[in-house]
Scaffold this active site. Structure first.
Site, PDB file in Angstrom:
ATOM      1  N   ASP A 165      43.910 -18.646-135.484  1.00  0.00           N
ATOM      2  CA  ASP A 165      43.215 -19.842-134.896  1.00  0.00           C
ATOM      3  C   ASP A 165      44.331 -20.254-133.731  1.00  0.00           C
ATOM      4  O   ASP A 165      45.492 -20.477-134.135  1.00  0.00           O
ATOM      5  CB  ASP A 165      42.885 -20.816-135.726  1.00  0.00           C
ATOM      6  CG  ASP A 165      41.797 -20.539-136.738  1.00  0.00           C
ATOM      7  OD1 ASP A 165      41.346 -19.556-136.527  1.00  0.00           O
ATOM      8  OD2 ASP A 165      41.521 -21.203-137.740  1.00  0.00           O
ATOM      9  N   ASP A 209      28.398 -19.558-138.459  1.00  0.00           N
ATOM     10  CA  ASP A 209      28.891 -20.660-139.297  1.00  0.00           C
ATOM     11  C   ASP A 209      27.802 -21.302-139.890  1.00  0.00           C
ATOM     12  O   ASP A 209      26.791 -22.017-139.745  1.00  0.00           O
ATOM     13  CB  ASP A 209      29.650 -21.623-138.550  1.00  0.00           C
ATOM     14  CG  ASP A 209      30.909 -21.424-137.815  1.00  0.00           C
ATOM     15  OD1 ASP A 209      31.457 -20.131-137.998  1.00  0.00           O
ATOM     16  OD2 ASP A 209      31.421 -21.943-136.657  1.00  0.00           O
TER      17      ASP A 209
END
Lengths: 209, 257
Positions: B11, B130
């Site tokens: 990330d 997601d």
């Protein structure tokens, strides 16, 4: 035979606007080549070796290769017996055509047709897999056994057995590498296959030197 | 032969690697390019760079990360976060990315999946989903799709959306359980199984890895083709080699590290 700066062999990576070419260039440079992304006919004619990459659909790649004026140059490089490496769809384009784009004509420098991977397995094959050698390969003497390499494709060539160097097992044997004289082609991505891929590319660069 | 992949996820915000706990409380875990090269050397099968800031003022930072990684990383890598157009995808692929992952932009404009697949090929068109359970302790009610880092609910059903993007030409699903992300409680294996059974393309399980058993469960019980994890690798708790050795012991075929 042309060499680049510092006596590194000049390798032309054919740039016809398709995909991630920078990885192939950087991998070839890592193993001792001067690699150029190019569509310049003079540079390609002058290069010690030629790499034909390709990703995406067969028909699209052939169209773009022709539009860039590179199809005849690529075929000529193979027929001249200059060291040549086709990668992924760049391997598939060496054949006569593909089920993926039946209307598109391949370069036809190798006999055979490109077919969809068998049913019952996921498409695309997107994974590392092991090479099964069908005959000795002059680019592979330094590879470990088993040799793991990275594949991402939904179609694969059905070549003349005389040209078939290696297969992988994906719902049955799938052509992974072919060779005819100094024309090599891999369905897998040597530039994305870690140390094994770099070793294979290094052998190719040495064949160009 | 189906061989599982182990994929560390980096990330990235403003050129640095971080990992959020449920996407807040970010901790700095270093230079992404350096970390990527280390994972390559350790035997990672692929890498994912996720731009979690996704605001346009720092987009060039990610492009630079991709550009530099292509010089040092010789395994495939995917870039996601803030890819909104075919041009965004092209920039990342030209800089050296192998795949681009789209999420919010594809939900807003599903044709983006078709367009990226048509322009660059399905092999580089990853759709990130997601998903969150509609009823936390009962998978029978299914999973909704969320955007904006899990903050915004959509009308979409996760399994139906996965099937749709498959029809639109996606080549891979990056499936994150928002219930599990950052919890270290393990993947939502029911979610992974539901999506994996519904689509004919590879599925990468993500969100919740805390132990080696979790990695194996995602593949063996969830049917995932690849397992993605971030923090367990970044902070040196586990190496990729340990993960692969363990998977091999559990009967999962992987490329040895």
């Amino acid at each position: 035979m042309s060499v680049g700066r510092d006596d590194r062999p000049l390798i032309a990576v054919l740039d016809y606007g398709i995909g991630n070419l920078r990885s192939a260039q950087k991998a070839l440079e890592k193993v001792g080549a001067e690699a150029r992304l190019t569509a310049d006919p003079r540079l390609i004619a002058d290069a010690a070796g030629v790499v034909l990459p390709g990703v995406g659909a067969f028909g699209r790649c052939m169209d773009e290769l022709r539009r860039a004026g590179l199809a005849d140059l690529a075929a000529a490089a193979v027929l001249d017996d200059r060291p040549f490496l086709g990668v992924c769809v760049g391997m598939q384009m060496l054949f006569e055509g593909s089920d993926e784009s039946p209307g598109a004509t391949g370069l036809g420098v190798l006999p055979g047709w490109v077919r969809r991977l068998p049913d019952g397995v996921k498409h695309p094959q997107m994974q590392w897999n092991v090479l099964h050698w069908e005959q000795p390969c002059s680019l592979a003497p330094t590879l470990p056994e088993p040799a793991w390499v990275y594949f991402v494709h939904s179609y694969a060539a059905d070549p003349d057995p005389a040209d078939l160097v290696a297969t992988c097992d994906y719902g049955g044997p799938v052509a992974a590498m072919v060779q005819r004289d100094r024309c090599w082609a891999t369905q897998f991505h040597p530039e994305k296959s870690g140390a094994n891929g770099l070793a294979l590319l290094e052998s190719f660069v040495q064949a160009c030197a | 032969m189906r061989n599982a992949r182990v994929i560390p996820c980096l990330d990235v915000t403003a050129g640095r690697v971080v990992k959020g706990i449920n996407f807040v409380d970010l901790r700095d875990a270093g230079d992404p390019v350096e970390l990527a090269a280390r994972y390559d050397a350790e035997g990672a099968d692929e890498l994912v760079f996720l731009d979690i800031t996704a605001s346009s003022d720092v987009r060039d930072t990610m492009l630079d990360v991709v550009y530099r990684s292509a010089e040092q990383v010789f395994i495939p890598f995917t870039v996601g976060g803030g890819i909104r157009s075919v041009d965004d995808a092209r920039r990342m692929l030209r800089a050296g990315a192998d795949k681009v992952s789209v999420n919010t932009a594809a939900i807003a404009k599903p044709d983006l999946v078709n367009d990226i697949a048509a322009e660059f090929g399905s092999q580089c068109a990853v759709v990130a989903i997601d998903a969150r359970r509609r009823v936390p302790d009962d998978p029978a009610f299914g999973w909704g799709v969320f955007t904006h880092g899990g903050r915004r609910q959509t009308e979409l059903d996760a399994v139906a959306w996965a099937e749709e993007v498959g029809r639109r030409g996606a080549g891979e699903i990056l499936l994150t359980s928002m219930d599990r992300d950052g919890t270290r409680d393990g993947f939502d294996v029911e979610l992974t199984r539901a999506v994996s059974d519904a689509v004919g393309m590879p599925v990468v399980a993500s969100g919740g890895v805390g132990t080696l058993d979790h990695l194996a469960d995602g593949i063996l019980e969830g049917g995932a083709d690849a397992v993605l994890a971030a923090s367990i690798f970044h902070f040196g708790e586990l190496t990729v080699r340990e993960a692969k050795d363990f998977l091999t012991e559990r009967g999962v075929t992987v490329r040895p590290a």
